[in-house]
Design a protein around this motif. Sequence first.
Motif, mmCIF file in Angstrom:
data_model
loop_
_atom_site.group_PDB
_atom_site.id
_atom_site.type_symbol
_atom_site.label_atom_id
_atom_site.label_comp_id
_atom_site.label_asym_id
_atom_site.label_seq_id
_atom_site.Cartn_x
_atom_site.Cartn_y
_atom_site.Cartn_z
ATOM 1 N N ARG A 303 0.902 -5.375 9.010
ATOM 2 C CA ARG A 303 1.990 -5.759 9.915
ATOM 3 C C ARG A 303 2.707 -4.514 10.426
ATOM 4 N NH1 ARG A 303 5.056 -9.505 5.823
ATOM 5 N NH2 ARG A 303 4.498 -7.662 4.593
ATOM 6 N N SER A 304 2.728 -3.481 9.615
ATOM 7 C CA SER A 304 3.325 -2.214 10.036
ATOM 8 C C SER A 304 2.357 -1.417 10.904
ATOM 9 C CB SER A 304 3.737 -1.393 8.812
ATOM 10 O OG SER A 304 4.156 -0.110 9.183
ATOM 11 N N GLY A 305 1.068 -1.529 10.575
ATOM 12 C CA GLY A 305 0.062 -0.804 11.333
ATOM 13 C C GLY A 305 -0.098 0.631 10.856
ATOM 14 N N VAL A 306 -1.169 1.266 11.300
ATOM 15 C CA VAL A 306 -1.418 2.679 11.016
ATOM 16 C C VAL A 306 -1.483 3.378 12.369
ATOM 17 C CG1 VAL A 306 -2.935 4.382 9.955
ATOM 18 C CG2 VAL A 306 -2.671 2.128 8.906
ATOM 19 N N SER A 307 -0.451 4.111 12.673
ATOM 20 C CA SER A 307 -0.274 4.697 13.990
ATOM 21 C C SER A 307 -1.354 5.717 14.313
ATOM 22 C CB SER A 307 1.106 5.366 14.057
ATOM 23 O OG SER A 307 1.229 6.169 15.190
ATOM 24 N N ALA A 308 -1.605 5.889 15.618
ATOM 25 C CA ALA A 308 -2.488 6.970 16.057
ATOM 26 C C ALA A 308 -1.905 8.323 15.677
ATOM 27 C CB ALA A 308 -2.692 6.893 17.569
ATOM 28 N N ARG A 309 -0.607 8.368 15.449
ATOM 29 C CA ARG A 309 0.025 9.627 15.039
ATOM 30 C C ARG A 309 -0.476 10.068 13.667
ATOM 31 N NH1 ARG A 309 4.249 6.290 16.719
ATOM 32 N NH2 ARG A 309 4.916 6.684 18.861
ATOM 33 N N PHE A 310 -0.988 9.137 12.881
ATOM 34 C CA PHE A 310 -1.529 9.479 11.559
ATOM 35 C C PHE A 310 -2.712 10.433 11.706
ATOM 36 C CE2 PHE A 310 -4.511 8.834 8.100
ATOM 37 C CZ PHE A 310 -3.713 8.891 6.975
ATOM 38 N N SER A 311 -3.689 10.056 12.519
ATOM 39 C CA SER A 311 -4.867 10.901 12.685
ATOM 40 C C SER A 311 -4.535 12.174 13.452
ATOM 41 C CB SER A 311 -5.981 10.126 13.395
ATOM 42 O OG SER A 311 -5.507 9.532 14.581
ATOM 43 N N ILE A 312 -3.593 12.078 14.402
ATOM 44 C CA ILE A 312 -3.183 13.272 15.151
ATOM 45 C C ILE A 312 -2.528 14.273 14.214
ATOM 46 C CG2 ILE A 312 -1.612 14.103 16.938
ATOM 47 C CD1 ILE A 312 -2.062 11.327 18.308
ATOM 48 N N ALA A 313 -1.611 13.788 13.367
ATOM 49 C CA ALA A 313 -0.969 14.671 12.393
ATOM 50 C C ALA A 313 -1.978 15.225 11.403
ATOM 51 C CB ALA A 313 0.138 13.918 11.655
ATOM 52 N N GLY A 314 -2.997 14.433 11.073
ATOM 53 C CA GLY A 314 -4.033 14.918 10.162
ATOM 54 C C GLY A 314 -4.799 16.086 10.751
ATOM 55 N N LEU A 348 0.040 13.272 4.568
ATOM 56 C CA LEU A 348 -0.043 12.086 5.413
ATOM 57 C C LEU A 348 0.254 10.789 4.680
ATOM 58 C CD1 LEU A 348 -3.329 12.970 7.338
ATOM 59 C CD2 LEU A 348 -0.987 13.211 8.156
ATOM 60 N N GLY A 349 0.183 10.802 3.362
ATOM 61 C CA GLY A 349 0.330 9.563 2.601
ATOM 62 C C GLY A 349 1.601 8.806 2.906
ATOM 63 N N GLY A 350 2.675 9.509 3.182
ATOM 64 C CA GLY A 350 3.944 8.855 3.449
ATOM 65 C C GLY A 350 3.991 8.123 4.776
ATOM 66 N N LYS A 351 2.971 8.306 5.636
ATOM 67 C CA LYS A 351 2.952 7.648 6.943
ATOM 68 C C LYS A 351 2.294 6.266 6.870
ATOM 69 C CE LYS A 351 2.126 10.305 10.557
ATOM 70 N NZ LYS A 351 3.453 10.523 11.145
ATOM 71 N N VAL A 352 1.827 5.897 5.655
ATOM 72 C CA VAL A 352 1.139 4.615 5.486
ATOM 73 C C VAL A 352 1.978 3.725 4.574
ATOM 74 C CG1 VAL A 352 -0.969 3.474 4.704
ATOM 75 C CG2 VAL A 352 -1.099 5.744 5.746
ATOM 76 N N GLU A 353 2.155 2.478 4.975
ATOM 77 C CA GLU A 353 2.873 1.510 4.149
ATOM 78 C C GLU A 353 1.861 0.586 3.475
ATOM 79 O OE1 GLU A 353 6.094 -0.464 6.063
ATOM 80 O OE2 GLU A 353 6.628 1.291 7.269
ATOM 81 N N PHE A 354 1.937 0.546 2.137
ATOM 82 C CA PHE A 354 0.991 -0.247 1.357
ATOM 83 C C PHE A 354 1.599 -1.594 0.999
ATOM 84 C CE2 PHE A 354 -0.312 4.115 0.834
ATOM 85 C CZ PHE A 354 -1.701 4.060 0.823
ATOM 86 N N GLU A 355 0.722 -2.532 0.665
ATOM 87 C CA GLU A 355 1.188 -3.828 0.182
ATOM 88 C C GLU A 355 1.895 -3.632 -1.164
ATOM 89 O OE1 GLU A 355 1.226 -6.516 1.723
ATOM 90 O OE2 GLU A 355 -0.287 -6.412 3.300
ATOM 91 N N SER A 356 2.847 -4.510 -1.442
ATOM 92 C CA SER A 356 3.681 -4.321 -2.636
ATOM 93 C C SER A 356 2.865 -4.329 -3.930
ATOM 94 C CB SER A 356 4.742 -5.429 -2.688
ATOM 95 O OG SER A 356 4.123 -6.711 -2.663
ATOM 96 N N GLY A 357 1.749 -5.042 -3.957
ATOM 97 C CA GLY A 357 0.939 -5.098 -5.174
ATOM 98 C C GLY A 357 0.146 -3.845 -5.464
ATOM 99 N N GLU A 358 0.160 -2.881 -4.533
ATOM 100 C CA GLU A 358 -0.635 -1.656 -4.703
ATOM 101 C C GLU A 358 0.204 -0.482 -5.207
ATOM 102 O OE1 GLU A 358 -3.711 -1.896 -4.521
ATOM 103 O OE2 GLU A 358 -3.884 -3.820 -3.477
ATOM 104 N N GLU A 359 1.402 -0.744 -5.676
ATOM 105 C CA GLU A 359 2.270 0.339 -6.129
ATOM 106 C C GLU A 359 1.617 1.123 -7.266
ATOM 107 O OE1 GLU A 359 6.847 0.995 -7.772
ATOM 108 O OE2 GLU A 359 6.166 -0.980 -7.100
ATOM 109 N N GLY A 360 1.585 2.443 -7.125
ATOM 110 C CA GLY A 360 0.973 3.312 -8.122
ATOM 111 C C GLY A 360 -0.472 3.642 -7.831
#
Length: 469
Positions: A303-314, A348-360
């Motif tokens: 729902r948040s999506g993974v922006s094109a800015r992720f790969s650009i910043a990478g 880059l990890g901070g640019k991705v929002e994970f589902e709540s069940g994936e914490e850790g």
Amino acid sequence: MTHPAQSTDRPADTTLAGLRDSGHELGSLKQEIRANLLAALAAGEDPWPGLHGFADTVIPQVERALLAGHDIVLLGERGQGKTRLLRTLVGLLDEWTPVIAGSELGEHPYAPVTPTSVRRAGELGDDLPVTWRHRSQRYAEKLATPDTSVADLIGDVDPVKVAEGRSLGDPETIHFGLIPRSHRGIVAINELPDLAERIQVAMLNVMEERDIQIRGYILRLDLDVLVVASANPEDYTNRGRIITPLKDRFGAEIRTHYPVVLEDEVAVIAQEADLVATVPEHLVEILARFTRSLRESGAVDQRSGVSARFSIAGAETVAAAALHRATTQAEPHAVARVVDLEPAVDVLGGKVEFESGEEGREREILDHLLRRATADTVRHRLGGIDLGLLVEALEGGSSVTTGEQVTALDVLAGLPVLGESDVYDQVMDRLGATNDGERASAIELALEGLYLARKVSKESTETGEKLYG
């Protein structure tokens, strides 16, 4: 903000009489956009430079909306190119347009709309001064924020004008906001749902009746403006929503999307990334595949999506790593290698929002998807090359050392001798390597592919180096 380049052939300033004598005709803004769009399409020109992945989906819908004369709202997740698309609309305006010299709203000399300009036109007649405005000055953009006011968008009473002696009932005491000031131009509102609902209500008359209401004033201005906006669909429930009457006033609601094919994803990175070192095409492909894998992963909040800015910043991060290594190790060529990808994930990890069940498990998920993207790229780029002799050499006790601060020459010097085999040349030729930095990058991709295929091992030393063996 970038706009089409301003040419030097600006028409000469004139008067209303001179403009009429030149044969100039008045058309509405939407007629102007329609004519320029049809002319570009008829000439086989691309009216949408720099947009990738929308040619068969979004662009046809936008073109139909513009031909119909509709205001447009673009709905899509972050980083899908909505703002870039809106800014590209500037190219559909006439390069130069005549305006009444000194007019607050940039009114056309044939059609003044404010009381001040109407009075001047009546007093001066054919001597009304005319100047020219470039299309880059006819596009206004506002990022909607919760503190945006009616005065910002529509206008308010100007206390300075009142203090000068004008009556409060005098419409000339009004200070116009962004939308009226965009008369005969385009106004873009980014993140429209972030506007407070009462501010959205203030836009209703502008969108439909094309007049403005300010603190009891009903000032009927024949505004000629194209209103375009962008919104994230999730904003309807998270931060706000587009109120139904305003949503109804947009003639076209168009959904955007991320690039559908890999080639478009790669093209976006190549176009947008500001690289301080060489990033070979195979690394750009890895980053593109990595981004696409994140968008398909059930562990990531889609729902948040993974922006094109992720790969650009990478791409920019691995280029920076290459420049750092080249500077500290006195390398002649700053070229990114596979070894630079892993530390980039830390950033880059901070640019991705994970589902709540994936914490850790966030880093584990990122590492897994990066390995998969790398393996897919190896198959695509190096498929058909027999690396058996290299595997045998490594199984026989040879090893290759690489690392963030290991130079390209050291990587190449550590390669095992394969007799008369040209396997190294095949890898380098396939990847278009022309200097030592690119050759080392090509060989690293091959070694990483062998490791991911479990044909060789890879260990990390105490000093942070990677040892293939």
